[in-house]
Design a protein around this motif. Sequence first.
Motif, mmCIF file in Angstrom:
data_model
loop_
_atom_site.group_PDB
_atom_site.id
_atom_site.type_symbol
_atom_site.label_atom_id
_atom_site.label_comp_id
_atom_site.label_asym_id
_atom_site.label_seq_id
_atom_site.Cartn_x
_atom_site.Cartn_y
_atom_site.Cartn_z
ATOM 1 N N PHE A 105 0.835 -1.204 0.000
ATOM 2 C CA PHE A 105 0.000 0.000 0.000
ATOM 3 C C PHE A 105 0.869 1.252 0.000
ATOM 4 O O PHE A 105 0.586 2.221 -0.715
ATOM 5 N N GLY A 106 1.935 1.243 0.798
ATOM 6 C CA GLY A 106 2.824 2.393 0.856
ATOM 7 C C GLY A 106 3.453 2.712 -0.485
ATOM 8 O O GLY A 106 3.633 3.881 -0.846
ATOM 9 N N ASN A 107 3.787 1.670 -1.243
ATOM 10 C CA ASN A 107 4.392 1.886 -2.563
ATOM 11 C C ASN A 107 3.422 2.579 -3.518
ATOM 12 O O ASN A 107 3.845 3.335 -4.395
ATOM 13 N N LEU A 108 2.133 2.325 -3.347
ATOM 14 C CA LEU A 108 1.123 2.998 -4.165
ATOM 15 C C LEU A 108 0.798 4.394 -3.621
ATOM 16 O O LEU A 108 0.626 5.350 -4.379
ATOM 17 N N TRP A 109 0.771 4.499 -2.313
ATOM 18 C CA TRP A 109 0.359 5.728 -1.636
ATOM 19 C C TRP A 109 1.267 6.912 -1.954
ATOM 20 O O TRP A 109 0.802 8.063 -2.026
ATOM 21 N N VAL A 110 2.563 6.673 -2.160
ATOM 22 C CA VAL A 110 3.501 7.783 -2.348
ATOM 23 C C VAL A 110 3.555 8.289 -3.783
ATOM 24 O O VAL A 110 4.141 9.352 -4.041
ATOM 25 N N LEU A 111 2.953 7.580 -4.721
ATOM 26 C CA LEU A 111 3.117 7.934 -6.133
ATOM 27 C C LEU A 111 2.607 9.327 -6.501
ATOM 28 O O LEU A 111 3.226 10.001 -7.331
ATOM 29 N N PRO A 112 1.491 9.818 -5.926
ATOM 30 C CA PRO A 112 1.033 11.160 -6.319
ATOM 31 C C PRO A 112 2.054 12.258 -6.073
ATOM 32 O O PRO A 112 2.032 13.295 -6.750
ATOM 33 N N ARG A 113 2.955 12.083 -5.121
ATOM 34 C CA ARG A 113 3.969 13.112 -4.857
ATOM 35 C C ARG A 113 4.907 13.297 -6.032
ATOM 36 O O ARG A 113 5.498 14.373 -6.202
ATOM 37 N N PHE A 114 5.067 12.268 -6.853
ATOM 38 C CA PHE A 114 6.071 12.315 -7.918
ATOM 39 C C PHE A 114 5.442 12.435 -9.302
ATOM 40 O O PHE A 114 6.123 12.811 -10.247
ATOM 41 N N ALA A 115 4.143 12.131 -9.415
ATOM 42 C CA ALA A 115 3.354 12.397 -10.627
ATOM 43 C C ALA A 115 3.943 11.796 -11.893
ATOM 44 O O ALA A 115 3.849 12.383 -12.964
ATOM 45 N N LEU A 116 4.548 10.616 -11.779
ATOM 46 C CA LEU A 116 5.056 9.906 -12.947
ATOM 47 C C LEU A 116 4.067 8.822 -13.357
ATOM 48 O O LEU A 116 3.626 8.038 -12.507
ATOM 49 N N PRO A 117 3.687 8.739 -14.638
ATOM 50 C CA PRO A 117 2.866 7.612 -15.070
ATOM 51 C C PRO A 117 3.577 6.301 -14.723
ATOM 52 O O PRO A 117 4.741 6.115 -15.077
ATOM 53 N N THR A 118 2.873 5.404 -14.021
ATOM 54 C CA THR A 118 3.539 4.239 -13.442
ATOM 55 C C THR A 118 2.712 2.982 -13.642
ATOM 56 O O THR A 118 1.509 2.978 -13.401
ATOM 57 N N LEU A 119 3.377 1.908 -14.079
ATOM 58 C CA LEU A 119 2.786 0.578 -14.108
ATOM 59 C C LEU A 119 3.462 -0.248 -13.030
ATOM 60 O O LEU A 119 4.697 -0.355 -13.009
ATOM 61 N N LEU A 120 2.676 -0.829 -12.133
ATOM 62 C CA LEU A 120 3.208 -1.696 -11.088
ATOM 63 C C LEU A 120 2.716 -3.116 -11.359
ATOM 64 O O LEU A 120 1.505 -3.376 -11.336
ATOM 65 N N PHE A 121 3.658 -4.023 -11.636
ATOM 66 C CA PHE A 121 3.314 -5.397 -11.969
ATOM 67 C C PHE A 121 3.229 -6.230 -10.693
ATOM 68 O O PHE A 121 4.185 -6.267 -9.905
ATOM 69 N N GLY A 122 2.081 -6.895 -10.477
ATOM 70 C CA GLY A 122 1.894 -7.677 -9.266
ATOM 71 C C GLY A 122 1.272 -9.032 -9.549
ATOM 72 O O GLY A 122 0.819 -9.315 -10.660
ATOM 73 N N ARG A 123 1.211 -9.859 -8.522
ATOM 74 C CA ARG A 123 0.653 -11.206 -8.659
ATOM 75 C C ARG A 123 -0.811 -11.184 -9.072
ATOM 76 O O ARG A 123 -1.277 -12.056 -9.804
ATOM 77 N N THR A 124 -1.556 -10.212 -8.566
ATOM 78 C CA THR A 124 -2.989 -10.166 -8.825
ATOM 79 C C THR A 124 -3.349 -9.239 -9.978
ATOM 80 O O THR A 124 -4.532 -8.991 -10.227
ATOM 81 N N GLY A 125 -2.367 -8.755 -10.688
ATOM 82 C CA GLY A 125 -2.609 -7.896 -11.827
ATOM 83 C C GLY A 125 -1.700 -6.689 -11.833
ATOM 84 O O GLY A 125 -0.710 -6.617 -11.093
ATOM 85 N N THR A 126 -2.044 -5.735 -12.666
ATOM 86 C CA THR A 126 -1.233 -4.531 -12.842
ATOM 87 C C THR A 126 -2.018 -3.326 -12.370
ATOM 88 O O THR A 126 -3.219 -3.219 -12.621
ATOM 89 N N ARG A 127 -1.344 -2.446 -11.659
ATOM 90 C CA ARG A 127 -1.940 -1.177 -11.244
ATOM 91 C C ARG A 127 -1.311 -0.061 -12.065
ATOM 92 O O ARG A 127 -0.088 -0.025 -12.235
#
Length: 211
Positions: A105-127
């Motif tokens: 959750f923390g890895n997702l929570w901090v993303l707005p501070r940096f405003a980079l388009p981001t794909l996060l690959f995970g076991r249950t899918g991609t965010r």
Amino acid sequence: MNETIWLLLAGDFVRPYQHCQAGDVVIAVDGGIRHAAALGWTPQWWLGDFDSSGDFAADVPRIAFPVAKDETDFELALAFVRTRWPQARCLMVIGADGDEADHAFGNLWVLPRFALPTLLFGRTGTRLFASGPAAWRLHGKVGAKVSVFALSPLAGLCYSGLHWPAEGLALPPFVARAARNALCGDSATIRWQSGAGVVFVPPGVVAEWIG
């Protein structure tokens, strides 16, 4: 230049459906160096406090962070990317998931501070994270679930190719109104004009940042 940046974190390894291309930048973050080895990639940098990399050795330029610090290794890696590649096109993240829910959750929570388009690959899918204007193209099987969540008010939310379409929707944060939609064909497009949002897609759906 609009580089694609790969960040390899120490969480669960998921082989990405996209591949590192010539000109992409690969950065291992602490124990994520093992994912680089599994993929056969040689990172340009190896960052972290090195508390999860053990005795793994690699001939890669290192930047060491203190173990006692206010930011996570991921936050410091994001700051490094933002400073060094301010025009980065997109950020690809491997290893952002794991057995500790607060870590993921923390890895997702901090993303707005940096405003980079981001794909996060995970076991249950991609965010898919972006701060608008944003546009994503999806490819997958009919019926694959797609959810959009606003981290700040989303304006001008549009999607086509989903069971419930939207055209210029205003989506407030912290509601699930745009959750559990589904592909009605083999492709879809999701866009919004402003605001920070996350799109969740399941395994088997390929997502592409189209800006």
